[in-house]
Design a protein around this motif. Sequence first.
Motif, short mmCIF file in Angstrom:
data_model
loop_
_atom_site.label_atom_id
_atom_site.label_comp_id
_atom_site.label_asym_id
_atom_site.label_seq_id
_atom_site.Cartn_x
_atom_site.Cartn_y
_atom_site.Cartn_z
N CYS A 145 5.32 -21.81 1.04
CA CYS A 145 5.09 -20.43 1.51
C CYS A 145 6.43 -19.73 1.73
CB CYS A 145 4.27 -20.44 2.80
SG CYS A 145 4.16 -18.82 3.58
N MET A 185 2.83 -26.26 4.83
CA MET A 185 2.80 -25.23 3.76
C MET A 185 4.22 -25.00 3.26
SD MET A 185 0.72 -22.87 2.12
CE MET A 185 -0.78 -23.17 3.05
N PHE A 232 7.17 -16.92 3.19
CA PHE A 232 7.43 -16.39 4.54
C PHE A 232 7.75 -17.53 5.52
CE2 PHE A 232 5.12 -12.00 4.15
CZ PHE A 232 6.09 -11.59 3.25
ZN ZN Z 1 3.68 -19.38 5.66
#
Ligand code: ZN
Length: 139
Positions: A4, A1, A6
């Motif tokens: 993303c 991912m 975060f």
């Molecule tokens: Zn993430």
Amino acid sequence: MPECIFCKIVKGEIPCAKILEDDRVLSFVDINPINPGHALVIPKKHYHTLFDMDPDDLQACILAAQKVGKAVHRSVAAEGVNLVQNNYRAAGQLIDHAHFHLIPRHEGDGFLSSWPGKPYAPGGLDAHLKRIVEALSQG
Ligand code: ZN
Ligand code: AMP
């Protein structure tokens, strides 16, 4: 991912105002707070929602949320703290990496100022109880 935000924070590719960190969990200050001192706790591993989380990561996040929540409470002399956890867009989840909000609260700050509960129609509560218990048995 790779996209993303975060996950990028976990990898150090984007900076954060770090509160605490261990093998499983990272906590940092929310850049767009409901009130000053608003903090986030996230699992280091990417999960979309709470419901996808491995139990050990969930346990680590909840224990960190308790610690960070206490610190947030003290740090701004808050009168209250909300633990908020949004899953999917309809519930306000904007970042698709599971996370927990610790939001310091002050009387009259206006956040969640109403809780518009709606009573069930006759029989509705029991019908929903049945549906939930059935869903529970499906795991
Ligand atoms: Zn993430
Ligand atoms: P949610 O609506 O539950 O997905 O909340 C996402 C939260 O992440 C919001 O409160 C944002 O202000 C916060 N946020 C987004 N990007 C960052 C960032 N780079 N650093 C800190 N907090 C962030």
